[in-house]
Design a protein around this motif. Structure first.
Motif, mmCIF file in Angstrom:
data_model
loop_
_atom_site.group_PDB
_atom_site.id
_atom_site.type_symbol
_atom_site.label_atom_id
_atom_site.label_comp_id
_atom_site.label_asym_id
_atom_site.label_seq_id
_atom_site.Cartn_x
_atom_site.Cartn_y
_atom_site.Cartn_z
ATOM 1 N N LYS A 111 -6.449 10.466 -7.467
ATOM 2 C CA LYS A 111 -6.359 9.125 -8.153
ATOM 3 C C LYS A 111 -5.480 8.041 -7.232
ATOM 4 C CE LYS A 111 -8.571 10.262 -12.049
ATOM 5 N NZ LYS A 111 -9.831 9.981 -12.430
ATOM 6 N N ARG A 112 -6.054 6.769 -7.401
ATOM 7 C CA ARG A 112 -5.176 5.790 -6.938
ATOM 8 C C ARG A 112 -4.068 5.253 -7.834
ATOM 9 N NH1 ARG A 112 -8.044 1.618 -7.217
ATOM 10 N NH2 ARG A 112 -9.986 2.746 -8.022
ATOM 11 N N VAL A 113 -3.146 4.850 -7.480
ATOM 12 C CA VAL A 113 -2.094 4.492 -8.518
ATOM 13 C C VAL A 113 -2.536 3.646 -9.721
ATOM 14 C CG1 VAL A 113 0.149 3.106 -8.797
ATOM 15 C CG2 VAL A 113 -0.371 4.334 -6.792
ATOM 16 N N SER A 114 -3.324 2.687 -9.566
ATOM 17 C CA SER A 114 -3.903 2.007 -10.693
ATOM 18 C C SER A 114 -4.874 2.746 -11.746
ATOM 19 C CB SER A 114 -4.809 0.629 -10.085
ATOM 20 O OG SER A 114 -5.857 1.193 -9.583
ATOM 21 N N GLN A 115 -5.375 3.823 -11.391
ATOM 22 C CA GLN A 115 -6.035 4.799 -12.147
ATOM 23 C C GLN A 115 -4.977 5.752 -12.901
ATOM 24 O OE1 GLN A 115 -8.409 6.297 -8.613
ATOM 25 N NE2 GLN A 115 -10.370 5.632 -9.575
ATOM 26 N N MET A 116 -3.990 5.918 -12.141
ATOM 27 C CA MET A 116 -2.945 6.886 -12.734
ATOM 28 C C MET A 116 -2.236 6.097 -13.763
ATOM 29 S SD MET A 116 -1.308 8.279 -9.351
ATOM 30 C CE MET A 116 0.275 9.099 -9.979
ATOM 31 N N SER A 176 1.385 -6.948 -23.751
ATOM 32 C CA SER A 176 1.271 -8.582 -23.427
ATOM 33 C C SER A 176 1.890 -8.588 -22.122
ATOM 34 C CB SER A 176 2.017 -9.287 -24.599
ATOM 35 O OG SER A 176 3.626 -8.950 -24.660
ATOM 36 N N ALA A 177 2.589 -7.740 -21.579
ATOM 37 C CA ALA A 177 3.479 -7.805 -20.498
ATOM 38 C C ALA A 177 2.408 -7.753 -19.389
ATOM 39 C CB ALA A 177 4.723 -7.056 -20.198
ATOM 40 N N THR A 178 2.271 -8.613 -18.126
ATOM 41 C CA THR A 178 1.680 -8.358 -17.133
ATOM 42 C C THR A 178 2.020 -7.229 -16.201
ATOM 43 O OG1 THR A 178 1.258 -10.681 -16.976
ATOM 44 C CG2 THR A 178 0.760 -9.365 -14.936
ATOM 45 N N LEU A 179 1.244 -6.253 -15.879
ATOM 46 C CA LEU A 179 1.608 -5.111 -15.213
ATOM 47 C C LEU A 179 1.292 -5.296 -13.821
ATOM 48 C CD1 LEU A 179 3.055 -2.460 -16.178
ATOM 49 C CD2 LEU A 179 0.803 -1.186 -16.680
ATOM 50 N N ILE A 180 2.227 -5.116 -12.921
ATOM 51 C CA ILE A 180 1.908 -4.975 -11.638
ATOM 52 C C ILE A 180 2.377 -3.642 -10.910
ATOM 53 C CG2 ILE A 180 2.349 -6.294 -9.328
ATOM 54 C CD1 ILE A 180 3.224 -8.664 -11.264
ATOM 55 N N HIS A 181 1.891 -3.316 -9.969
ATOM 56 C CA HIS A 181 2.478 -2.038 -9.298
ATOM 57 C C HIS A 181 2.334 -2.585 -7.749
ATOM 58 C CE1 HIS A 181 -0.498 0.250 -6.792
ATOM 59 N NE2 HIS A 181 -1.545 -0.188 -7.894
ATOM 60 N N ALA A 182 3.386 -1.893 -7.196
ATOM 61 C CA ALA A 182 3.813 -2.016 -5.582
ATOM 62 C C ALA A 182 4.005 -0.919 -5.005
ATOM 63 C CB ALA A 182 4.749 -3.028 -5.372
ATOM 64 N N SER A 183 3.399 0.416 -5.458
ATOM 65 C CA SER A 183 3.558 1.572 -4.935
ATOM 66 C C SER A 183 2.425 2.069 -4.050
ATOM 67 C CB SER A 183 3.727 2.596 -6.097
ATOM 68 O OG SER A 183 4.773 2.457 -6.799
ATOM 69 N N ILE A 238 -4.275 -4.498 -14.849
ATOM 70 C CA ILE A 238 -3.346 -3.883 -13.819
ATOM 71 C C ILE A 238 -3.580 -4.684 -12.407
ATOM 72 C CG2 ILE A 238 -2.543 -1.924 -12.567
ATOM 73 C CD1 ILE A 238 -3.906 -0.215 -14.513
ATOM 74 N N VAL A 239 -2.398 -5.341 -11.820
ATOM 75 C CA VAL A 239 -2.349 -6.026 -10.599
ATOM 76 C C VAL A 239 -1.769 -5.085 -9.700
ATOM 77 C CG1 VAL A 239 -1.651 -7.990 -9.390
ATOM 78 C CG2 VAL A 239 -2.141 -8.048 -11.875
ATOM 79 N N VAL A 240 -2.090 -5.022 -8.336
ATOM 80 C CA VAL A 240 -1.661 -4.330 -7.225
ATOM 81 C C VAL A 240 -1.006 -5.402 -6.378
ATOM 82 C CG1 VAL A 240 -3.898 -3.819 -6.056
ATOM 83 C CG2 VAL A 240 -1.980 -2.678 -5.325
ATOM 84 N N LEU A 241 0.053 -4.954 -5.755
ATOM 85 C CA LEU A 241 0.770 -5.841 -4.679
ATOM 86 C C LEU A 241 0.810 -4.997 -3.436
ATOM 87 C CD1 LEU A 241 3.643 -8.392 -5.022
ATOM 88 C CD2 LEU A 241 3.597 -6.839 -3.060
ATOM 89 N N SER A 242 0.210 -5.565 -2.359
ATOM 90 C CA SER A 242 0.136 -4.644 -1.018
ATOM 91 C C SER A 242 0.296 -5.825 0.200
ATOM 92 C CB SER A 242 -0.755 -3.888 -1.234
ATOM 93 O OG SER A 242 -0.672 -2.935 -0.155
ATOM 94 N N GLY A 243 0.489 -5.331 1.070
ATOM 95 C CA GLY A 243 0.605 -5.932 2.525
ATOM 96 C C GLY A 243 1.393 -5.631 3.588
ATOM 97 N N PRO A 244 1.695 -6.045 4.671
ATOM 98 C CA PRO A 244 2.462 -5.931 5.701
ATOM 99 C C PRO A 244 4.201 -6.319 5.349
ATOM 100 C CG PRO A 244 1.197 -7.679 6.488
ATOM 101 C CD PRO A 244 0.622 -7.115 5.195
ATOM 102 N N SER A 245 4.996 -5.595 4.818
ATOM 103 C CA SER A 245 5.968 -6.227 4.221
ATOM 104 C C SER A 245 6.967 -5.035 4.092
ATOM 105 C CB SER A 245 5.608 -6.534 2.618
ATOM 106 O OG SER A 245 4.956 -5.546 1.903
ATOM 107 N N HIS A 246 7.907 -4.890 5.190
ATOM 108 C CA HIS A 246 9.259 -4.332 5.227
ATOM 109 C C HIS A 246 10.142 -4.824 4.402
ATOM 110 C CE1 HIS A 246 7.631 -1.618 8.281
ATOM 111 N NE2 HIS A 246 7.715 -2.340 9.163
#
Length: 346
Positions: free
Chosen positions: A114-119, A98-105, A132-140
């Motif tokens: 494989k991409r991270v979501s596929q792994m 039930s927990a929303t799964l987000i990755h930022a790797s 699965i949700v992925v978070l990405s962008g220009p973000s130091h």
């Protein structure tokens, strides 16, 4: 407000935890090192990664079961080489999916490609690709932790999951867009690290802005060529997780990939560079994967090939630059025309 577990207490995991805490969420920051968790809880600092005070509402955990108990969202921010192990460990501990799964790797797995979501999909019981949700962008991480203006994209083929992630993170200093192109978002975030290594090498060799501008521009062409061959929307590479992330990673001293490349350009060997960095340099692993991918997809990636030769074949960086500069003549519009054709077929 939500209970959120952030798995991975490096600079990026800590920074995302700060964003979530600023939004009033109950944040559990998990690390596999007990001494790190104890230090964070005692001092509210994570000094090996960020020089900033951590909000008191962030609690660090060493016990994974405690960190994820009753959470509504899990944010995975571990190096790509640890993704499978962490997901396997989660399987025996989660009560439900039930927990929303987000990755930022950001990265691609060598050999399997494989991409991270596929792994994650392969390893996680009860979760499908669309969960699965992925978070990405220009973000130091350094700038995010200081609440400096930052804009990212969250992507899922399930729009409602992307919206949940957007609502969790968005605030006045951390703007979040949504997308459904997970392939493009993940590949843009992973492949830009290769070009950032090249930008650092160029600077380490003493070359100027002309060389770096060319590298970034032609690097984007390589990313788009490979990405579209794998089904990505070419427009994604013109957005935040594409050209945006590419620019910030290739031009900033905050970028560990740029720093690693810079040391390589100054004559250091790869093993020496990795020892000096003391942190994971995802671009090294991703270069190996992208080189394999290019061969498999029969996609021309001369910059990636050159960086692969520097990293894994001990080729002199100056020789690689000469190799790139003396390639066969070609028409620049060929790449742009191919990109436009890809856009028109979407």
């Amino acid at each position: 407000m939500a209970k959120v577990a952030v798995l991975g207490a490096g600079s990026w995991g800590t920074a995302l935890g700060i964003v979530l805490a600023d939004n009033g969420h109950d944040v559990r920051l998990w690390t596999h090192r007990k001494e790190q968790a104890d230090a964070i809880n005692l001092t509210h600092k994570n000094e090996n990664y960020l020089e900033i005070m951590i909000p008191e509402q962030i609690k660090a955990y060493h016990d994974l079961q405690e960190a994820i108990t009753n959470v509504e969202a899990i944010v995975i921010v571990v190096p790509t080489k640890a993704i499978r192990e962490v997901c396997k460990n989660l399987n025996g501990l989660l009560d439900s999916s039930s927990a929303t799964l987000i990755h930022a790797s950001k990265g691609i797995e060598p050999i399997s490609l494989k991409r991270v979501s596929q792994m994650i999909e392969e390893e996680m019981e009860g979760y499908q690709y669309e969960d699965i949700v992925v978070l990405s962008g220009p973000s130091h991480a350094e700038e995010v932790a200081k609440r400096q203006p930052t804009t990212v994209t969250v992507s899922s083929v399930n729009r409602s999951n992307a919206k949940i992630a957007q609502d969790l993170f968005i605030n006045e200093s951390f703007r979040v867009y949504t997308s459904t192109d997970m392939v493009g978002i993940e590949l843009g975030g992973a492949l830009k690290n290769i070009i950032a290594l090249g930008a650092g090498i160029s600077d380490g060799l003493g070359y100027g802005d002309n060389a770096k501008a060319a590298l970034i521009t032609r690097g984007l062409a390589e990313i788009a060529r490979l990405g579209t061959s794998l089904g990505a929307n070419p427009l994604s590479f013109l957005g935040l997780p594409g050209v945006g992330d590419l620019i910030v990673t290739c031009t900033s001293v905050h970028s560990r990939n740029w720093r690693a490349g810079n040391l390589l350009g100054k004559g250091n060997k790869l093993e020496e560079v990795l020892d000096q960095m003391g942190m994971v340099v995802e671009g090294v692993r991703t270069t190996k994967a992208a080189y394999q991918f290019a061969k498999k997809q029969q996609v021309e990636m001369p910059i990636t090939t050159g960086i692969y030769q520097i990293l894994f074949e001990d080729k002199n960086p100056k020789d690689v630059v000469e190799q790139l500069m003396n390639r066969n003549k070609r028409e620049e519009m060929e790449d742009l025309a191919a990109l436009l054709r890809s856009i028109n077929t979407k």
